[in-house]
Design a protein around this motif. Structure first.
Motif, PDB file in Angstrom:
ATOM      1  N   UNK A  50      24.236 -76.820  27.588  1.00 22.57           N
ATOM      2  CA  UNK A  50      25.018 -77.742  26.390  1.00 22.57           C
ATOM      3  C   UNK A  50      25.843 -76.942  26.503  1.00 22.57           C
ATOM      4  N   UNK A  51      26.236 -76.179  27.002  1.00 21.97           N
ATOM      5  CA  UNK A  51      27.227 -75.304  27.266  1.00 21.97           C
ATOM      6  C   UNK A  51      29.053 -76.312  27.870  1.00 21.97           C
ATOM      7  N   UNK A  52      29.256 -76.964  28.539  1.00 25.28           N
ATOM      8  CA  UNK A  52      29.920 -77.262  29.373  1.00 25.28           C
ATOM      9  C   UNK A  52      30.332 -78.216  28.313  1.00 25.28           C
ATOM     10  N   UNK A  53      28.892 -79.463  28.158  1.00 24.24           N
ATOM     11  CA  UNK A  53      29.098 -80.704  27.374  1.00 24.24           C
ATOM     12  C   UNK A  53      29.499 -80.507  26.060  1.00 24.24           C
ATOM     13  N   UNK A  54      29.031 -79.335  25.278  1.00 26.13           N
ATOM     14  CA  UNK A  54      29.627 -79.103  23.746  1.00 26.13           C
ATOM     15  C   UNK A  54      31.171 -79.034  23.560  1.00 26.13           C
ATOM     16  N   UNK A  55      31.395 -78.293  24.584  1.00 27.25           N
ATOM     17  CA  UNK A  55      32.827 -78.045  24.832  1.00 27.25           C
ATOM     18  C   UNK A  55      33.843 -79.538  25.109  1.00 27.25           C
ATOM     19  N   UNK A  56      33.540 -80.607  25.612  1.00 29.28           N
ATOM     20  CA  UNK A  56      34.240 -81.076  26.648  1.00 29.28           C
ATOM     21  C   UNK A  56      33.647 -82.743  25.276  1.00 29.28           C
ATOM     22  N   UNK A  57      32.520 -82.919  24.617  1.00 29.30           N
ATOM     23  CA  UNK A  57      32.194 -83.189  23.789  1.00 29.30           C
ATOM     24  C   UNK A  57      33.091 -82.771  21.919  1.00 29.30           C
ATOM     25  N   UNK A  58      33.748 -82.190  22.305  1.00 26.58           N
ATOM     26  CA  UNK A  58      34.018 -81.452  20.696  1.00 26.58           C
ATOM     27  C   UNK A  58      35.641 -81.512  20.850  1.00 26.58           C
ATOM     28  N   UNK A  59      36.092 -81.343  22.516  1.00 20.94           N
ATOM     29  CA  UNK A  59      37.419 -81.155  22.514  1.00 20.94           C
ATOM     30  C   UNK A  59      38.642 -81.391  21.695  1.00 20.94           C
ATOM     31  N   UNK A  60      39.466 -81.242  21.489  1.00 18.86           N
ATOM     32  CA  UNK A  60      40.426 -81.534  20.024  1.00 18.86           C
ATOM     33  C   UNK A  60      41.821 -81.132  20.278  1.00 18.86           C
ATOM     34  N   UNK A  61      42.483 -82.557  21.254  1.00 17.93           N
ATOM     35  CA  UNK A  61      43.841 -81.247  21.464  1.00 17.93           C
ATOM     36  C   UNK A  61      44.995 -80.824  20.745  1.00 17.93           C
ATOM     37  N   UNK A  62      44.657 -81.125  19.759  1.00  9.19           N
ATOM     38  CA  UNK A  62      45.178 -80.083  18.168  1.00  9.19           C
ATOM     39  C   UNK A  62      44.773 -78.771  18.107  1.00  9.19           C
ATOM     40  N   UNK A  63      43.994 -78.477  19.247  1.00 11.06           N
ATOM     41  CA  UNK A  63      43.740 -77.049  19.014  1.00 11.06           C
ATOM     42  C   UNK A  63      43.963 -76.355  20.506  1.00 11.06           C
ATOM     43  N   UNK A  64      44.307 -74.637  20.916  1.00 14.38           N
ATOM     44  CA  UNK A  64      44.794 -74.341  22.360  1.00 14.38           C
ATOM     45  C   UNK A  64      43.852 -73.827  23.096  1.00 14.38           C
ATOM     46  N   UNK A  65      42.511 -72.973  21.760  1.00 11.67           N
ATOM     47  CA  UNK A  65      41.278 -72.523  22.606  1.00 11.67           C
ATOM     48  C   UNK A  65      40.202 -72.706  21.864  1.00 11.67           C
ATOM     49  N   UNK A  66      38.933 -72.628  22.042  1.00 12.03           N
ATOM     50  CA  UNK A  66      37.512 -73.209  21.863  1.00 12.03           C
ATOM     51  C   UNK A  66      36.938 -71.850  21.636  1.00 12.03           C
ATOM     52  N   UNK A  67      35.663 -72.038  21.150  1.00 11.26           N
ATOM     53  CA  UNK A  67      34.564 -70.633  21.172  1.00 11.26           C
ATOM     54  C   UNK A  67      33.354 -71.146  20.108  1.00 11.26           C
ATOM     55  N   UNK A  68      32.662 -70.532  21.347  1.00 12.46           N
ATOM     56  CA  UNK A  68      30.827 -71.354  20.857  1.00 12.46           C
ATOM     57  C   UNK A  68      30.094 -69.976  20.129  1.00 12.46           C
ATOM     58  N   UNK A  69      28.925 -70.066  19.935  1.00 13.87           N
ATOM     59  CA  UNK A  69      28.495 -68.833  19.424  1.00 13.87           C
ATOM     60  C   UNK A  69      27.863 -68.033  20.684  1.00 13.87           C
ATOM     61  N   UNK A  70      27.823 -66.777  20.493  1.00 11.74           N
ATOM     62  CA  UNK A  70      27.094 -66.073  21.415  1.00 11.74           C
ATOM     63  C   UNK A  70      25.833 -65.174  20.738  1.00 11.74           C
ATOM     64  N   UNK A  71      24.873 -65.214  21.702  1.00 13.55           N
ATOM     65  CA  UNK A  71      23.250 -64.569  21.120  1.00 13.55           C
ATOM     66  C   UNK A  71      23.233 -63.383  21.865  1.00 13.55           C
ATOM     67  N   UNK A  72      22.252 -62.432  21.962  1.00  8.05           N
ATOM     68  CA  UNK A  72      21.584 -61.102  22.212  1.00  8.05           C
ATOM     69  C   UNK A  72      20.712 -62.210  23.056  1.00  8.05           C
ATOM     70  N   UNK A  73      20.980 -61.258  24.818  1.00 11.17           N
ATOM     71  CA  UNK A  73      20.392 -62.196  26.203  1.00 11.17           C
ATOM     72  C   UNK A  73      18.905 -61.695  25.727  1.00 11.17           C
ATOM     73  N   UNK A  74      18.199 -63.225  25.822  1.00  5.80           N
ATOM     74  CA  UNK A  74      16.672 -63.400  25.706  1.00  5.80           C
ATOM     75  C   UNK A  74      16.488 -63.526  24.420  1.00  5.80           C
ATOM     76  N   UNK A  75      17.337 -64.040  23.467  1.00  3.50           N
ATOM     77  CA  UNK A  75      16.480 -63.750  21.848  1.00  3.50           C
ATOM     78  C   UNK A  75      17.377 -64.846  21.098  1.00  3.50           C
TER      79      UNK A  75
END
Length: 287
Positions: free
Chosen positions: A99-124
């Motif tokens: 859902x990385x791309x779908x969540x970015x699209x769904x929560x896109x807000x033109x008020x903001x210049x950039x967006x960021x999501x949670x980072x996880x350890x690989x395989x964890x």
């Protein structure tokens, strides 16, 4: 909205190509394009990626020996030329939730210049950072450390002018993501955390950042990174020139054995480049 997922692809990351391809093929949202900037992959390696991606990518190559940060700037420039609204960034050696791309699209807000999501350890299921803010709108948020990387962020290209793209080429530091988001904040732009979507971060010896540790080697590396970072930004805001002066003084005092750098570690900060805390040093408190 015109959406692209963009990556610089390179020889050293090809060992992880299957995970990368699988991440994009498994996305729950498919109304997006893939932009790939080929740094140094062979024709055979490039063809392998093209043939195995369900969404056939637009591949740009012949980069003529560009430096790593210049490759990222060129990727952004290409996306602007192609008139994309949202450029979702992902490193070649990382993995992304379905859902990385779908969540970015769904929560896109033109008020903001950039967006960021949670980072996880690989395989964890363990988050890489204990907590990241919902909104990033002030230089102070990433003044001393960083949590917005090229693999867990996206750009609203409607804010990214040709002038900004040219300014990004002023980066002289290996940590381009920190420079880019610092510059955008300096320009009065802001970012938003996306509640959905995950990036799984692969730690290996070629990572510039990796995990923030308390070892002498990592702390001295952080000191050098910060000096180069503030040097690149010193003409943007006086706060950076002051930080540059402080860290040069710190380096000199360490070299002259006036203090032990290991006594001034902030163990509670797990952001990239966040282990050195000048507020713990008496010589800086009243400067």
């Amino acid at each position: 909205m015109k959406v692209a997922f963009g990556t610089v692809i390179y020889e050293e990351g090809f060992d992880y190509v299957l995970d990368y391809i699988s991440s994009l093929n498994n996305q729950t949202y498919n109304d997006f394009d893939i932009l790939l900037l080929n740094d140094n992959l062979s024709n055979e390696q490039e063809s392998y990626i093209y043939d195995n991606l369900i969404i056939k990518p637009k591949i740009f190559k012949n980069m003529n020996g560009l430096k790593p940060h210049q490759l990222r700037v060129e990727l952004i420039r290409k996306a602007k030329v192609e008139n994309y609204d949202l450029l979702i960034l992902g490193d070649f050696d990382d993995v992304f939730s379905e859902d990385r791309i779908s969540s970015m699209v769904a929560e896109f807000d033109n008020e903001f210049c950039f967006f960021y999501n949670e980072l996880y350890y690989m395989g964890s299921t363990k988050k890489f950072f204990s907590k990241i803010p919902d909104i990033t709108q002030d230089i102070g948020c990433i003044l001393e450390s960083n949590y917005i990387g090229l693999s867990n962020s996206a750009l609203n290209l409607n804010y990214i002018t040709k002038h900004i793209v040219n300014e990004l080429n002023g980066c002289t530091n290996s940590v381009f993501d920190w420079y880019m988001y610092s510059l955008l904040l300096h320009l009065g732009l802001k970012g938003k955390k996306i509640t959905g979507g995950k990036t799984f971060y692969r730690i290996h010896e070629l990572n510039i950042a990796g995990k923030s540790n308390d070892s002498y080697e990592d702390i001295t590396k952080e000191l050098e990174i910060k000096i180069r970072h503030y040097l690149a930004l010193k003409n943007k805001n006086i706060i950076y020139s002051e930080k540059l002066k402080d860290y040069i003084k710190l380096k000199r005092d360490i070299e002259n054995k006036k203090l032990n750098i290991m006594d001034y570690i902030d163990h509670g900060n797990d952001y990239w480049w966040g282990k050195l805390n000048l507020n713990k040093m008496e010589c800086f408190k009243n400067d």
